[in-house]
Design an enzyme around this catalytic site. Structure first.
Site, PDB file in Angstrom:
ATOM      1  N   TRP A 337      21.207   6.708   8.017  1.00  0.00           N
ATOM      2  CA  TRP A 337      20.384   5.532   7.764  1.00  0.00           C
ATOM      3  C   TRP A 337      21.186   4.418   7.101  1.00  0.00           C
ATOM      4  CZ3 TRP A 337      18.658  10.421   8.025  1.00  0.00           C
ATOM      5  CH2 TRP A 337      17.532  10.660   8.800  1.00  0.00           C
ATOM      6  N   CYS A 373      14.426   8.142  13.041  1.00  0.00           N
ATOM      7  CA  CYS A 373      13.129   8.784  13.289  1.00  0.00           C
ATOM      8  C   CYS A 373      12.680   8.721  14.741  1.00  0.00           C
ATOM      9  CB  CYS A 373      12.068   8.203  12.361  1.00  0.00           C
ATOM     10  SG  CYS A 373      11.597   6.490  12.709  1.00  0.00           S
ATOM     11  N   HIS A 431       7.452   4.341  11.015  1.00  0.00           N
ATOM     12  CA  HIS A 431       7.985   5.701  11.067  1.00  0.00           C
ATOM     13  C   HIS A 431       7.386   6.377  12.294  1.00  0.00           C
ATOM     14  CE1 HIS A 431       9.757   9.418  10.007  1.00  0.00           C
ATOM     15  NE2 HIS A 431       8.628  10.024   9.687  1.00  0.00           N
ATOM     16  N   ASP A 456       6.685  16.300  12.414  1.00  0.00           N
ATOM     17  CA  ASP A 456       7.673  15.268  12.090  1.00  0.00           C
ATOM     18  C   ASP A 456       9.056  15.896  11.964  1.00  0.00           C
ATOM     19  OD1 ASP A 456       9.128  13.126  11.254  1.00  0.00           O
ATOM     20  OD2 ASP A 456       7.794  12.565   9.612  1.00  0.00           O
ATOM     21  N   ASN A 496      -1.902   6.500   3.852  1.00  0.00           N
ATOM     22  CA  ASN A 496      -2.957   6.113   2.905  1.00  0.00           C
ATOM     23  C   ASN A 496      -2.476   5.698   1.518  1.00  0.00           C
ATOM     24  OD1 ASN A 496      -5.761   6.639   4.135  1.00  0.00           O
ATOM     25  ND2 ASN A 496      -4.649   8.509   4.666  1.00  0.00           N
ATOM     26  N   ASP A 498      -1.318   4.053  -1.934  1.00  0.00           N
ATOM     27  CA  ASP A 498      -1.454   2.724  -2.534  1.00  0.00           C
ATOM     28  C   ASP A 498      -0.072   2.202  -2.929  1.00  0.00           C
ATOM     29  OD1 ASP A 498      -4.154   2.863  -2.236  1.00  0.00           O
ATOM     30  OD2 ASP A 498      -4.613   3.205  -4.361  1.00  0.00           O
ATOM     31  N   GLU A 545     -10.190   0.607   6.406  1.00  0.00           N
ATOM     32  CA  GLU A 545      -9.786   0.033   5.126  1.00  0.00           C
ATOM     33  C   GLU A 545     -10.882  -0.883   4.577  1.00  0.00           C
ATOM     34  OE1 GLU A 545      -7.405   0.956   3.485  1.00  0.00           O
ATOM     35  OE2 GLU A 545      -5.767   1.630   4.779  1.00  0.00           O
ATOM     36  N   GLU A 550     -13.485   5.087   2.767  1.00  0.00           N
ATOM     37  CA  GLU A 550     -12.030   5.210   2.671  1.00  0.00           C
ATOM     38  C   GLU A 550     -11.616   5.536   1.241  1.00  0.00           C
ATOM     39  OE1 GLU A 550      -8.050   4.097   1.665  1.00  0.00           O
ATOM     40  OE2 GLU A 550      -9.791   2.851   1.128  1.00  0.00           O
ATOM     41  N   TYR A 645      14.863  -0.506   8.370  1.00  0.00           N
ATOM     42  CA  TYR A 645      13.481  -0.194   8.740  1.00  0.00           C
ATOM     43  C   TYR A 645      12.847   0.798   7.776  1.00  0.00           C
ATOM     44  CZ  TYR A 645      14.010   4.515  10.730  1.00  0.00           C
ATOM     45  OH  TYR A 645      14.192   5.868  10.901  1.00  0.00           O
TER      46      TYR A 645
END
Length: 813
Positions: A337, A373, A431, A456, A496, A498, A545, A550, A645
Site C-alpha cells: 500500500w 483490495c 474497500h 474479505d 457503520n 462513527d 441513515e 439505524e 485510497y
C-alpha cells in the site's frame, strides 16, 4: 500432452512403473499412458523403432489395442489409459486377461450436464449431488443377480469412510455401509445397458455433501481391482441439497458462469468502474484451485481433517480468504500500500485473475507482487466461481477500518488545516470484498442467516489467529448481530462506524470538532445481473441513515461489543472540550461535515464547473453562506493533500489561508485552483485529492468549522477498435489509440493486452516515448480460442500516468 499424461498417470498409478508415449498417426491421434509389471523397458521401446525415448510411431490403420500389444511383452498385467483427441473421450484399454477391458467416461456429455464443459470436455469434472454416467467394458458377461461390482471413490492422501473422503459402493447395491460412514456415493445400472455382453453403463452419484476436490475412481470385480479414472468434484449451486444452492438461474449464470465482471473504485461521489476478467474456466484452473486448498496452513497441520472439511462451503470459503493473501505464508498475492513496487508490478497493473493465478502456480507457489483490495477480491471471486460457490465482488465507499472495536474512527487535523497525524483507525475511499452465497445452519436452523456472506481476502486483522475474514452473513450485519461468526463485528464497523474529528493544537492538546454518524458506508455497489450497470445494495447492509432504526441497531451492536470486551469501556477521552461550531452539507455535494448540538451557523459547500481530469488543472469553488444578520469575519484555511485510497495522506500539495468577509444574506464564493504541475508528482502514486477547509470565526474564535471532500481525477481517454469479425482460430486485429494530453514527454510507455479466450496470457509491448500532443496508434493480432462473449482488456502505463484502463467486448463465433 506430456504434462497431462505425466500428471494423470502419476495420480492414477501411484508407485507402479509408468511409461509415457504419444502414438501419433496422422489425423487419428491417440495419447497413451501405459503401465504394469510386463511393460517393455525404455530400451525395448526404443528398439521398436521410436525416434526418441518412449515414443512410438504408428499408422492410421493401427488401433489402440494393437499399439498396446506392441508395447507389452505378454498379455498379462499390461494396460493403457487412452485419450482420443478427435473424439474427445478418455478411457482404458488392456490386452491382458483382465476382466476390465475399457471405460468410457463420456466427459463431454457429463461435463455439459454438470455445467463444467467451459472448463474442459476432456477431463471429467462433475458437481456433487448430481449423477453422471460411465460405460465399463468387461471381458465377460455380467449377471446383476450373481455378480458384484464394487467401486471406490477416494480423495486426499488419507481416505476414510468415517471422514467422508472415501466411499465404497457398488452394482448391485449390496455393499454394507458403516453407520459412521459419511458422504456415501451411489451407482445404478442404467437402462439400456448390455450386461450380457459385458457392457455396463452406470449412473454414479456423488452425494451433495461430498468433499470437493480431485478423486480417484476404481472398481473391483472377481477379486481384480482396476483404477478407472481421475475426476474432479465441485460444489453444485444447481442442486437443492447442496449448501450453495442458488434457486435463480439468472443469478447462477451471473455469479458462477460469467467470466467477466466490473469492480467499482474511486470515491463515493466519483464512482469509477474497471472491467475485470475472472477467467475462472481457463486452462489448469481446476488444478490451480485445488492446489490453493492444499497449500493452506490447516491442510499442512492436519491434511486428513482438512480434506474432510472441504464438504463445507463455510470452511472452504474461509480457507480461500486466508490463501489469497500471503500474510499467512504461501498465499497467492503480496500486498503493498506504499509506492515501492520493486520486484513486481503495481496493483493497478492487473486487469484479471488468470495471469496472477498462473504465475503463482508456475512459480512453485511464490507469492505474486503486488495486490490491493480490489485485486484480492477479483482473484478470490475467480476461485470461488470455479469451485462452484456463487460469488460477486462488492465495493463499500467510505469504508471504516476500526482497529479497537469501538465503532469509532478518529481523524486528527492540525489547526492549520491538514491531517495532523496518522491514526490506527482510518476511512478508506473504498474497500472491496466479495460475497459468497451459502447456507448458514451453524448460526440458525430457520435459514435466517442463509444467503450472501461477506468474505474479505485483504489482510487487515487476524481472525482465529490468521489473516482472514468471513463468512459474515449480510443479514447479521444489517441487524447488528456482532456476536456471530465470522467477523461480523469487523464488517459492521466498516459500513457503520462513527467518525470523530479532532483539532490538534500547537501545544499538543486536542479538541473534538465533530462527530459524524452518516459518512461511513456509502453507495455499497456490485455489478447488476446480465448487465454492466451498477447496483446499489447499501440497504441490504445497513438501515437508512438518519433514522431511529439505524441508531437503534448501532447501539445494539455497540452494547454487544462492550459486553464481549471485558473491562473495555467507552474510548472517548475524558475532560474533552467540544467546540460550538458546526457546518452543514448540501446532500448533493461531497462534503464531510461536522455535527454538534448547536444549531447550524455556517453552510459549507464545494462545487465544480466540470469533472476534473488527470493532466489538467483542477478548478472548484468553496461556497459559504450563513443565516447571520451581521457581517462575519472569517479565517479560511484551505489545504489540498494527495490521498491513498486507504485514507492515509501521501503528501501535502498546497495550503492557502485567507481572511474573508461573509455578508448577511449573501453567498461567499472562494475559487480553488490546483494546477497540474503542482499536483502531478503526487498523483502518480495516489488515488485522490483531499480538499479540507478549517474556518475560524475571528469574532468568536471558539467557533471552528470543518469540511472536506475527496476528488477522483478521471484518466485521459484511451480507445480500442476491433477490426473485422471474430471467429475461433482465425486471426483478428485490434487497434489501440492514445493521445498525450500534457505538455511533457511521456516516457517508459508500455501497453498490456489480456483477455480470456483471446490471449493465453498477458501480452506486454514496450512503446516509444510520446511527445506532447502526439498520438500513438498500435495494431496487434490475436487468435481467439474460445467462442462467446469475450472482454479485451488494455492497460497503458507510462512515467506520468499509471495504468490507464480500457476494455471492449468481443463476440467470438
Amino acid at each position: 500432452m506430456t504434462i497431462w499424461l505425466e500428471e494423470f498417470t502419476q495420480r492414477l498409478c501411484g508407485n507402479i512403473m509408468v511409461y509415457l508415449f504419444p502414438v501419433l498417426f496422422g489425423y487419428c491421434s491417440w495419447e497413451l499412458a501405459c503401465g504394469g509389471s510386463n511393460m517393455h523397458s525404455f530400451k525395448d521401446l526404443n528398439a521398436f523403432g521410436s525416434d526418441r525415448a518412449g515414443a512410438l510411431k504408428s499408422t492410421c490403420s493401427e488401433t489402440p489395442v494393437s499399439v498396446l500389444q506392441r508395447a507389452c511383452k505378454t498379455s498379462l498385467n499390461c494396460f493403457c489409459i487412452i485419450r482420443d483427441n478427435s473424439a474427445k473421450t478418455m478411457g482404458l484399454v488392456s490386452t491382458s486377461n483382465s476382466v476390465f477391458k475399457g471405460v468410457d467416461l463420456h466427459s463431454r456429455t457429463n461435463n455439459t450436464e454438470h455445467h463444467t464443459s467451459e472448463i474442459s470436455v476432456d477431463q471429467l469434472i462433475v458437481r456433487r449431488g448430481q449423477p453422471f454416467i460411465l460405460t465399463l467394458k468387461l471381458a465377460q458377461p455380467f449377471n446383476p443377480d450373481l455378480d458384484q461390482l464394487t467401486m471406490t471413490a477416494e480423495t486426499g492422501n488419507y481416505p476414510s469412510e468415517t471422514r467422508g473422503t472415501m466411499s465404497r459402493f457398488g452394482v448391485p447395491n449390496k455393499i454394507p455401509a458403516s453407520a459412521s460412514s459419511k458422504a456415501v456415493w451411489k451407482a445404478e445400472l442404467k437402462k439400456g445397458s448390455s450386461p450380457e455382453t459385458g457392457s455396463l453403463t452406470l449412473t454414479i452419484k456423488p452425494p451433495a455433501d461430498a468433499p470437493i476436490g480431485e478423486y480417484k475412481l476404481s472398481a473391483k470385480h472377481k477379486e481384480e481391482k482396476q483404477v478407472l479414472a481421475n475426476l474432479s468434484v465441485l460444489f453444485n449451486p444447481w442442486c437443492s441439497d447442496d449448501w450453495v444452492f442458488q434457486p435463480d438461474d439468472e443469478q447462477r449464470q451471473e455469479y458462477v458462469m460469467n467470466e467477466h465482471g466490473v469492480i467499482y473504485r474511486g470515491v463515493d461521489n466519483y464512482i469509477s468502474q474497471m472491467h475485470w476478467d475472472f477467467a475462472q474456466f481457463e486452462e489448469d484452473m481446476v488444478k490451480i484451485c485445488v492446489k490453493i486448498l492444499d497449500m493452506n496452513l490447516k491442510h499442512k497441520r492436519d491434511p486428513a481433517e482438512d480434506v474432510s472439511a472441504r464438504c463445507n462451503p463455510i470452511y472452504v470459503s474461509r480457507v480461500v480468504t486466508s490463501m489469497i493473501n500471503n500474510a499467512n505464508f504461501g498465499g497467492i498475492l503480496q500486498g503493498s500500500w506504499g509506492s515501492d513496487f520493486r520486484g513486481g508490478v503495481p496493483p493497478s497493473h492487473w486487469s484479471g485473475s488468470y495471469a496472477i493465478l498462473k504465475q503463482w502456480y508456475s512459480s512453485f507457489y511464490s507469492s505474486v507482487k503486488y495486490g490491493q483490495c480490489w485485486v484480492f477480491a477479483g482473484v478470490m471471486c475467480s476461485v470461488m466461481r470455479l469451485l462452484g460457490i456463487p460469488c460477486r465482488v462488492v465495493t463499500n465507499y467510505q469504508s471504516a477500518h476500526d482497529t479497537n472495536r469501538n465503532l469509532t474512527v478518529d481523524t486528527y487535523f492540525a489547526d492549520y488545516g491538514v491531517r495532523a497525524k496518522e491514526s490506527k483507525d482510518s476511512v478508506w475511499n473504498f474497500h472491496v470484498w466479495v460475497e459468497g452465497w451459502m447456507r448458514r445452519p451453524d448460526l440458525a436452523k430457520n435459514n435466517k442467516y442463509d444467503g450472501w456472506q461477506v468474505l474479505d481476502p485483504t489482510p487487515q486483522e487476524k481472525s482465529d489467529g490468521m489473516f482472514c475474514c468471513g463468512p459474515a452473513p449480510v443479514t447479521a450485519i444489517l441487524n447488528g448481530d456482532t456476536h456471530l461468526k465470522y467477523d461480523v463485528s469487523f464488517v459492521f464497523a466498516e459500513v457503520n462506524a462513527d467518525c470523530v474529528c479532532w483539532l490538534v493544537k500547537k501545544d499538543g492538546t486536542m479538541d473534538k470538532i465533530s462527530t459524524d454518524n452518516i459518512t461511513v458506508g456509502q453507495n455499497i455497489s456490485t455489478k447488476s445481473i446480465s448487465s454492466n450497470k451498477r447496483m446499489n445494495i447499501t440497504d441490504s447492509y445497513k438501515q437508512r441513515e438518519g433514522t431511529e432504526q439505524e441508531r437503534s441497531v448501532f447501539r445494539y451492536a455497540l452494547d454487544r461489543l462492550k459486553s464481549e470486551a471485558t473491562g473495555e469501556g467507552d474510548t472517548g477521552g475524558s475532560g474533552e472540550k467540544v467546540l460550538s461550531g458546526t457546518s452543514e452539507m448540501n446532500t448533493t455535494d461531497p462534503v464531510r461535515t461536522a455535527e454538534t448540538n448547536k444549531p447550524s451557523q455556517l453552510i459549507i459547500q464545494f462545487k465544480e464547473d466540470s469533472r476534473p481530469v488527470n493532466g489538467g488543472d483542477v478548478n472548484l469553488k468553496l461556497i459559504l453562506s450563513s443565516e447571520s444578520t451581521v457581517t462575519r469575519l472569517l479565517s479560511v484555511n484551505i489545504s489540498i493533500q494527495a490521498m491513498r485510497y486507504t485514507g492515509q495522506p501521501a503528501g501535502n500539495i498546497q495550503t492557502e489561508v485567507t481572511e474573508q468577509k461573509l455578508l448577511p444574506g449573501q453567498d461567499l464564493s472562494i475559487p480553488i485552483l490546483v494546477p497540474f504541475l503542482t499536483y502531478h508528482k503526487y498523483m502518480i502514486v495516489s488515488q485522490s485529492l483531499n480538499v479540507s477547509v478549517i474556518i475560524t470565526d475571528l469574532q468568536n474564535k471558539e467557533n471552528i468549522y470543518l469540511a472536506e471532500t475527496r476528488i477522483k481525477l478521471m484518466d485521459p481517454p484511451i480507445s480500442i477498435t476491433v477490426l473485422g469479425e471474430a471467429v475461433v482460430g482465425r486471426e483478428l486485429t485490434a487497434e489501440v489509440m492514445f493521445m498525450n494530453p500534457v505538455k511533457e514527454t511521456l516516457r517508459n510507455c508500455t501497453l498490456t493486452l489480456s483477455g480470456s479466450g483471446l490471449f493465453t496470457g498477458e501480452i506486454i509491448t514496450n512503446l516509444p516515448d510520446l511527445q506532447p500532443s502526439n498520438r500513438i496508434r498500435v495494431q496487434f493480432p490475436m487468435f481467439p480460442y474460445r467462442s462467446g462473449e469475450r472482454s479485451l482488456m488494455v492497460d497503458f502505463d507510462c512515467s506520468s500516468f499509471r495504468d490507464i484502463k480500457a476494455s471492449c467486448t468481443v463476440y467470438v463465433k
